[in-house]
Design an enzyme around this catalytic site. Structure first.
Site, PDB file in Angstrom:
ATOM      1  CB  SER A 233      -0.951  -0.043   1.199  1.00  0.00           C
ATOM      2  OG  SER A 233      -1.966   0.930   1.072  1.00  0.00           O
ATOM      3  CG  ASP A 359      -6.800  -1.500  -4.357  1.00  0.00           C
ATOM      4  OD1 ASP A 359      -7.460  -0.832  -3.524  1.00  0.00           O
ATOM      5  OD2 ASP A 359      -5.632  -1.865  -4.145  1.00  0.00           O
ATOM      6  CG  HIS A 388      -6.089  -1.738  -0.390  1.00  0.00           C
ATOM      7  ND1 HIS A 388      -5.266  -1.221  -1.352  1.00  0.00           N
ATOM      8  CD2 HIS A 388      -5.542  -1.378   0.803  1.00  0.00           C
ATOM      9  CE1 HIS A 388      -4.266  -0.556  -0.783  1.00  0.00           C
ATOM     10  NE2 HIS A 388      -4.409  -0.646   0.521  1.00  0.00           N
TER      11      HIS A 388
END
Length: 492
Positions: A233, A359, A388
């Site tokens: 991330s 995502d 995600h």
């Protein structure tokens, strides 16, 4: 009478009479069907598509330069990247995948060993280690194995926004990698992992100095050991930016970026676009506010505390805190200058990027399709689904696909001729049969620890001298290494 008769015989009158004859239950069923379709599309379910495909999943799409040596010598040998990803049927939505990871991710149980690293500017970061012998049975760990740990390749893990070594997906990654034979260290961001902010600075999406210090610190202790980095991330954005900044002078041998945002400005606008994305925006903003609350003295002194308390999303927090401390004029300037997409072309080491097209946090609009076709050192693997950092697969949702894919990639890379320290890879980490990589449960054979005591002698490559000076940075003594236990309910 004629007027009433003509009114009753009008098309609208006949239509109303016909509608009144339909049972009320049919109306209820129709409304339920409409609501179901709306909810199905709103939450982006794909169970129908999975059913039509016979629950075979969708192929992983790879984007790369046709002359890429990384693809031909490494990625072409990765079975997972050339296979299909099929999400858990009862998690057939990116929002279910992402939410399940946060609240029901069922991470494994193990103990880290902590090392405190001084960054040289008054700040500190916590390095949480998990060595391969930490997850092995004692009878399987002889003196030769402990000695061999000194030569075991190291994987540095960079968590995402407000995440630390105790986050569910980080625990899945570290435990699996350690079970597969790696020494893993999680580099917590400043102020996270239960450490205080001791300098006049906290981390942001473009801050790479701490990662550079961590890599330099590990490399100085183990100059001949293969060293890899995995960013997740926002941590992936920081890692990719670091790779591009250092270029040919980079001290690592390879990397993997999972669910990277690439363009922070695009992603920020994406999560403010519609009600579902705004939910994530508020959730991330609330996490940042909790982070600020833990260090209230710091933020009260160096930022706009009133603005932080009123912040309802990520942008408002960044405007009141990140921009003030990081010396950015506006949030947009911060996002533009910190986005790693500007540095992809300068990367000189093998990099695998994994992203899901659905995502809900990092939009596919920011994906680096063209950059990967130009830079021979970068390969982009995209899946249709996964959410995600979710990527749960199997009926029991115990497997995390991207964790296994990263391990397979780094294993093949470590056995290739693309890294200078290839001859230093131990036999147990060279290319192995891939049968266990396709197992639905990556934790088959999990050994429950019977002794939770942490032994100082087992810390890989930790110098047990009083103080170790390395340039401008001072590494904490062994006495300041914090041993702690992070335990959560064992779901296995």
């Amino acid at each position: 009478m004629e007027r009433m008769s003509s009114c009753a015989d009008s098309p609208y009158g006949l239509l109303l009479r016909a509608l009144s004859l339909i049972p009320i239950t049919h109306y209820v069923m129709g409304m339920v069907s409409v609501l179901f379709v709306m909810l199905y599309n709103f939450l982006e379910f794909h169970i129908v598509q999975d059913l039509v495909s016979g629950f075979r999943g969708q192929r992983v799409d790879l984007t790369f330069n046709s002359c890429s040596q990384l693809y031909h010598e490494v990625v072409s040998k990765c079975t997972l990247l050339h296979g299909r990803y099929m999400s858990t049927p009862w998690l057939s939505s990116p929002h279910l995948q992402t939410t399940f990871l946060r609240f029901f991710g069922r991470p494994p149980v193990f103990n880290y060993r902590r090392e405190i690293l001084n960054t040289g500017d008054g700040g500190i970061v916590a390095l949480d280690w998990l060595a391969r012998h930490d997850v092995m049975e004692k009878e399987d760990t002889g003196n030769d194995e402990v000695q061999q740990d000194a030569d075991t390749p190291v994987v540095v893990v960079i968590p995402g926004l407000t995440s630390d070594s105790d986050s569910v997906y980080i625990k899945h990654l570290t435990f699996y990698m350690a079970k597969r034979g790696w020494n893993v260290v999680v580099s917590n961001h400043r102020g996270l992992g239960d450490v205080p902010l001791t300098s006049d600075f906290f981390y942001n999406g473009g801050w790479t100095e701490d990662l550079r210090k961590v890599v330099k610190h590990i490399r100085s202790r183990s100059p001949d050991v293969p060293l890899f980095v995995v960013g997740t991330s926002l941590g992936a954005n920081m890692m990719v930016k670091y790779l591009g900044e250092d270029g040919k002078d980079i001290l690592i041998d390879g990397a993997a970026a999972v669910c990277c945002p690439w363009d922070l400005l695009l992603c920020n606008r994406f999560i403010m676009r519609n009600p579902v994305q705004r939910f994530y925006d508020k959730a991330l903003g609330a996490g940042l506010k909790r982070y600020a609350m833990k260090h209230q003295d710091f933020f009260t002194r160096l930022s706009d505390w009133d603005g932080i308390e009123k912040a309802r999303n990520v942008r408002e927090f960044d405007t009141s805190a990140t921009c003030r401390v990081g010396k950015f004029d506006t949030a947009d300037i911060y996002y533009r200058e910190s986005s790693c997409v500007n540095y992809v072309g300068r990367i000189k080491v093998p990099l695998l990027c994994i992203s899901a097209l659905d995502d809900p946090v990092c939009t596919k609009e920011a994906l680096i399709w063209d950059e990967c076709r130009v830079n021979k050192n970068v390969v982009l693997a995209t899946t249709q689904h996964g959410g995600h950092l979710g990527y749960f697969d199997g009926m029991d949702a115990k497997g995390v696909w991207w964790v296994r894919a990263v391990d397979e990639f780094l294993t093949v890379l470590g056995s290739s001729k693309l890294i200078k320290r290839q001859n230093k890879m131990p036999d147990y980490l060279r290319v192995r049969p891939q049968k266990s990589l396709t197992n639905k449960d990556p934790y088959v054979g999990l050994v429950k620890k019977t002794d939770n005591q942490v032994h100082l002698d087992n810390i890989p490559n930790i110098n047990k001298t009083s103080v170790e000076e390395q340039g401008s940075e001072t590494v904490s003594t062994v006495d300041s290494i914090i041993f702690f236990r992070k335990r959560i309910m064992d779901q296995f």
